[in-house]
Design an enzyme around this catalytic site. Sequence first.
Site, PDB file in Angstrom:
ATOM      1  N   ASP A  21      47.389  44.573  48.321  1.00  0.00           N
ATOM      2  CA  ASP A  21      47.346  45.942  47.792  1.00  0.00           C
ATOM      3  C   ASP A  21      48.723  46.604  47.901  1.00  0.00           C
ATOM      4  O   ASP A  21      49.501  46.289  48.798  1.00  0.00           O
ATOM      5  CB  ASP A  21      46.285  46.743  48.568  1.00  0.00           C
ATOM      6  CG  ASP A  21      45.868  47.992  47.829  1.00  0.00           C
ATOM      7  OD1 ASP A  21      46.141  48.110  46.615  1.00  0.00           O
ATOM      8  OD2 ASP A  21      45.259  48.873  48.464  1.00  0.00           O
ATOM      9  N   GLY A  22      48.972  47.529  46.962  1.00  0.00           N
ATOM     10  CA  GLY A  22      50.177  48.364  47.026  1.00  0.00           C
ATOM     11  C   GLY A  22      51.224  48.068  45.963  1.00  0.00           C
ATOM     12  O   GLY A  22      52.341  48.597  46.034  1.00  0.00           O
ATOM     13  N   ASN A  23      50.875  47.267  44.970  1.00  0.00           N
ATOM     14  CA  ASN A  23      51.844  46.947  43.909  1.00  0.00           C
ATOM     15  C   ASN A  23      52.306  48.204  43.166  1.00  0.00           C
ATOM     16  O   ASN A  23      53.499  48.375  42.902  1.00  0.00           O
ATOM     17  CB  ASN A  23      51.216  45.994  42.881  1.00  0.00           C
ATOM     18  CG  ASN A  23      50.942  44.620  43.449  1.00  0.00           C
ATOM     19  OD1 ASN A  23      51.313  44.328  44.570  1.00  0.00           O
ATOM     20  ND2 ASN A  23      50.278  43.782  42.670  1.00  0.00           N
ATOM     21  N   TRP A  26      54.519  50.472  45.273  1.00  0.00           N
ATOM     22  CA  TRP A  26      55.847  49.874  45.454  1.00  0.00           C
ATOM     23  C   TRP A  26      56.704  50.160  44.224  1.00  0.00           C
ATOM     24  O   TRP A  26      57.861  50.569  44.348  1.00  0.00           O
ATOM     25  CB  TRP A  26      55.716  48.372  45.672  1.00  0.00           C
ATOM     26  CG  TRP A  26      57.036  47.692  45.863  1.00  0.00           C
ATOM     27  CD1 TRP A  26      57.722  47.553  47.040  1.00  0.00           C
ATOM     28  CD2 TRP A  26      57.837  47.080  44.841  1.00  0.00           C
ATOM     29  NE1 TRP A  26      58.903  46.889  46.818  1.00  0.00           N
ATOM     30  CE2 TRP A  26      59.006  46.587  45.474  1.00  0.00           C
ATOM     31  CE3 TRP A  26      57.691  46.901  43.467  1.00  0.00           C
ATOM     32  CZ2 TRP A  26      60.015  45.922  44.774  1.00  0.00           C
ATOM     33  CZ3 TRP A  26      58.700  46.247  42.769  1.00  0.00           C
ATOM     34  CH2 TRP A  26      59.844  45.766  43.436  1.00  0.00           C
ATOM     35  N   ARG A  34      54.125  50.670  36.941  1.00  0.00           N
ATOM     36  CA  ARG A  34      53.248  49.890  37.825  1.00  0.00           C
ATOM     37  C   ARG A  34      53.367  48.381  37.600  1.00  0.00           C
ATOM     38  O   ARG A  34      53.298  47.602  38.558  1.00  0.00           O
ATOM     39  CB  ARG A  34      51.779  50.309  37.611  1.00  0.00           C
ATOM     40  CG  ARG A  34      51.468  51.720  38.062  1.00  0.00           C
ATOM     41  CD  ARG A  34      49.992  52.083  37.789  1.00  0.00           C
ATOM     42  NE  ARG A  34      49.096  51.141  38.425  1.00  0.00           N
ATOM     43  CZ  ARG A  34      48.711  51.208  39.709  1.00  0.00           C
ATOM     44  NH1 ARG A  34      49.137  52.183  40.471  1.00  0.00           N
ATOM     45  NH2 ARG A  34      47.910  50.308  40.208  1.00  0.00           N
ATOM     46  N   HIS A  38      53.343  44.666  39.917  1.00  0.00           N
ATOM     47  CA  HIS A  38      52.492  43.478  39.776  1.00  0.00           C
ATOM     48  C   HIS A  38      53.345  42.223  39.629  1.00  0.00           C
ATOM     49  O   HIS A  38      53.030  41.174  40.188  1.00  0.00           O
ATOM     50  CB  HIS A  38      51.550  43.634  38.584  1.00  0.00           C
ATOM     51  CG  HIS A  38      50.547  44.739  38.753  1.00  0.00           C
ATOM     52  ND1 HIS A  38      49.824  44.906  39.912  1.00  0.00           N
ATOM     53  CD2 HIS A  38      50.149  45.749  37.919  1.00  0.00           C
ATOM     54  CE1 HIS A  38      49.017  45.956  39.779  1.00  0.00           C
ATOM     55  NE2 HIS A  38      49.206  46.494  38.584  1.00  0.00           N
ATOM     56  N   SER A  66      39.580  43.005  41.154  1.00  0.00           N
ATOM     57  CA  SER A  66      38.188  43.249  41.529  1.00  0.00           C
ATOM     58  C   SER A  66      37.356  43.645  40.317  1.00  0.00           C
ATOM     59  O   SER A  66      37.897  44.024  39.265  1.00  0.00           O
ATOM     60  CB  SER A  66      38.124  44.379  42.568  1.00  0.00           C
ATOM     61  OG  SER A  66      38.434  45.621  41.961  1.00  0.00           O
ATOM     62  N   THR A  67      36.049  43.569  40.473  1.00  0.00           N
ATOM     63  CA  THR A  67      35.132  44.033  39.427  1.00  0.00           C
ATOM     64  C   THR A  67      35.491  45.478  39.053  1.00  0.00           C
ATOM     65  O   THR A  67      35.519  45.841  37.878  1.00  0.00           O
ATOM     66  CB  THR A  67      33.679  43.979  39.960  1.00  0.00           C
ATOM     67  OG1 THR A  67      33.404  42.650  40.394  1.00  0.00           O
ATOM     68  CG2 THR A  67      32.681  44.376  38.903  1.00  0.00           C
ATOM     69  N   TRP A  70      38.365  46.513  36.529  1.00  0.00           N
ATOM     70  CA  TRP A  70      38.153  46.577  35.063  1.00  0.00           C
ATOM     71  C   TRP A  70      38.177  48.019  34.588  1.00  0.00           C
ATOM     72  O   TRP A  70      38.374  48.282  33.406  1.00  0.00           O
ATOM     73  CB  TRP A  70      36.830  45.921  34.658  1.00  0.00           C
ATOM     74  CG  TRP A  70      36.811  44.420  34.770  1.00  0.00           C
ATOM     75  CD1 TRP A  70      36.041  43.671  35.629  1.00  0.00           C
ATOM     76  CD2 TRP A  70      37.562  43.468  33.997  1.00  0.00           C
ATOM     77  NE1 TRP A  70      36.283  42.325  35.435  1.00  0.00           N
ATOM     78  CE2 TRP A  70      37.205  42.170  34.439  1.00  0.00           C
ATOM     79  CE3 TRP A  70      38.507  43.582  32.969  1.00  0.00           C
ATOM     80  CZ2 TRP A  70      37.763  41.003  33.908  1.00  0.00           C
ATOM     81  CZ3 TRP A  70      39.067  42.424  32.435  1.00  0.00           C
ATOM     82  CH2 TRP A  70      38.695  41.150  32.905  1.00  0.00           C
ATOM     83  N   LEU A 132      46.502  22.600  50.708  1.00  0.00           N
ATOM     84  CA  LEU A 132      45.934  23.954  50.751  1.00  0.00           C
ATOM     85  C   LEU A 132      44.988  24.208  49.572  1.00  0.00           C
ATOM     86  O   LEU A 132      45.292  23.849  48.434  1.00  0.00           O
ATOM     87  CB  LEU A 132      47.081  24.976  50.701  1.00  0.00           C
ATOM     88  CG  LEU A 132      46.671  26.445  50.544  1.00  0.00           C
ATOM     89  CD1 LEU A 132      46.096  26.977  51.850  1.00  0.00           C
ATOM     90  CD2 LEU A 132      47.861  27.300  50.116  1.00  0.00           C
ATOM     91  N   GLU A 208      38.666  38.236  61.982  1.00  0.00           N
ATOM     92  CA  GLU A 208      39.593  39.161  62.623  1.00  0.00           C
ATOM     93  C   GLU A 208      40.298  39.948  61.520  1.00  0.00           C
ATOM     94  O   GLU A 208      40.771  39.360  60.536  1.00  0.00           O
ATOM     95  CB  GLU A 208      40.622  38.391  63.465  1.00  0.00           C
ATOM     96  CG  GLU A 208      40.012  37.658  64.640  1.00  0.00           C
ATOM     97  CD  GLU A 208      39.360  38.601  65.664  1.00  0.00           C
ATOM     98  OE1 GLU A 208      39.861  39.737  65.848  1.00  0.00           O
ATOM     99  OE2 GLU A 208      38.341  38.197  66.260  1.00  0.00           O
TER     100      GLU A 208
HETATM  101  C1  IPE Z   1      41.534  46.064  46.055  1.00  0.00           C
HETATM  102  O1  IPE Z   1      42.595  46.893  45.703  1.00  0.00           O
HETATM  103  C2  IPE Z   1      41.373  45.000  45.025  1.00  0.00           C
HETATM  104  C3  IPE Z   1      42.464  44.039  44.966  1.00  0.00           C
HETATM  105  C4  IPE Z   1      43.438  43.934  45.824  1.00  0.00           C
HETATM  106  C5  IPE Z   1      42.382  43.122  43.865  1.00  0.00           C
HETATM  107  P1  IPE Z   1      42.327  48.281  44.979  1.00  0.00           P
HETATM  108  O2  IPE Z   1      43.634  48.976  44.870  1.00  0.00           O
HETATM  109  O3  IPE Z   1      41.583  48.084  43.719  1.00  0.00           O
HETATM  110  O4  IPE Z   1      41.369  48.997  46.030  1.00  0.00           O
HETATM  111  P2  IPE Z   1      40.920  50.512  46.185  1.00  0.00           P
HETATM  112  O5  IPE Z   1      40.249  50.919  44.918  1.00  0.00           O
HETATM  113  O6  IPE Z   1      42.138  51.328  46.434  1.00  0.00           O
HETATM  114  O7  IPE Z   1      40.005  50.492  47.360  1.00  0.00           O
HETATM  115  C1  IPE Z   2      47.033  45.631  44.052  1.00  0.00           C
HETATM  116  O1  IPE Z   2      47.943  46.660  43.844  1.00  0.00           O
HETATM  117  C2  IPE Z   2      46.842  44.779  42.822  1.00  0.00           C
HETATM  118  C3  IPE Z   2      45.574  45.000  42.099  1.00  0.00           C
HETATM  119  C4  IPE Z   2      44.558  45.661  42.546  1.00  0.00           C
HETATM  120  C5  IPE Z   2      45.456  44.388  40.766  1.00  0.00           C
HETATM  121  P1  IPE Z   2      47.506  48.019  43.193  1.00  0.00           P
HETATM  122  O2  IPE Z   2      47.655  47.936  41.721  1.00  0.00           O
HETATM  123  O3  IPE Z   2      46.166  48.430  43.667  1.00  0.00           O
HETATM  124  O4  IPE Z   2      48.600  49.027  43.791  1.00  0.00           O
HETATM  125  P2  IPE Z   2      48.365  50.483  44.374  1.00  0.00           P
HETATM  126  O5  IPE Z   2      47.268  50.386  45.375  1.00  0.00           O
HETATM  127  O6  IPE Z   2      47.995  51.350  43.204  1.00  0.00           O
HETATM  128  O7  IPE Z   2      49.663  50.866  44.988  1.00  0.00           O
HETATM  129 MG    MG Z   3      45.470  49.472  45.244  1.00  0.00          MG
END
Ligand code: IPE
Ligand code: IPE
Ligand code: MG
Length: 247
Positions: A21-23, A26, A34, A38, A66-67, A70, A132, A208
């Site tokens: 998470d956090g792309n 960043w 955005r 990615h 994630s679902t 979409w 792996l 964990e």
């Molecule tokens: C969780 O990240 C799903 C993935 C890393 C693919 P999200 O950015 O979608 O999660 P929420 O909505 O902030 O909880």
């Molecule tokens: C995680 O990064 C990648 C996906 C869920 C596809 P995000 O796109 O959720 O990045 P933030 O959370 O908005 O920073």
């Molecule tokens: Mg996110």
Amino acid sequence: MSKKDEIIQERIPRHIAIIMDGNGRWAKKQGLARMFGHKQGVTTVHNITEAAAELGIEYLTLYAFSTENWNRPKEEVDALMALLVDTIAKETPTLMKNNVRLLTIGDVNRLPQITREKFLGCIHETSANTGLNLVLALSYSSRWEIIEAAKRIAAEVKAGTLGIDDINEASISNHLTTGGIPDPDLLIRTSGEMRISNFLLWQIAYSELYFTPRLWPEFTTEDLYEAIVDYQHRERRFGKTSEQLKS
Ligand code: IPE
Ligand code: IPE
Ligand code: MG
């Protein structure tokens, strides 16, 4: 000194799962769109996969889409699906070189045809690799998976091939998309969010958990080693007492 030197090889986690998470944040920090986040995130996937393979980890599960994702703006979803096609083409040789087998958990039928074909093609191409197992959670959510498992179990009971009393932890595990894969020992989430976001709810019963503020595009192999070292300092009691484990 690298944190890698502190890793105890005999206690390496068999299965690490990561909520990447956090792309977007960043990218925003650098004043970029955005999608740049990615793309940078793919580089992290490359590096972490290589490091995991080298450490001898058996399963690395990455939550990629994630679902619920979409529901993002169509432009972002389309760009992510295209990035995936691109990434598979670029990364398949590396997977082959590192003896990595690609697997998926998720609803591949929802993927655009070209993405699905490339993705299944890579799964096929890497299927004989013995190192792996890289499990990509794509169009995945735990509640989707549990619903699917419940339907299949119900159908088997109705058909008379499964008795109600045969429904137990093992049979439920086997009906999930992760059937045959051991539960994660360690679950990592980047970007500082302290939530699970519909990921592997059944499977992480005794994992964990490790949360780091690091955003996924800046997560390094050192960060991975640090998470593993932290994991190795924990006592996994599975409900027992500390004294029981020592005797
Ligand atoms: C969780 O990240 C799903 C993935 C890393 C693919 P999200 O950015 O979608 O999660 P929420 O909505 O902030 O909880
Ligand atoms: C995680 O990064 C990648 C996906 C869920 C596809 P995000 O796109 O959720 O990045 P933030 O959370 O908005 O920073
Ligand atoms: Mg996110």
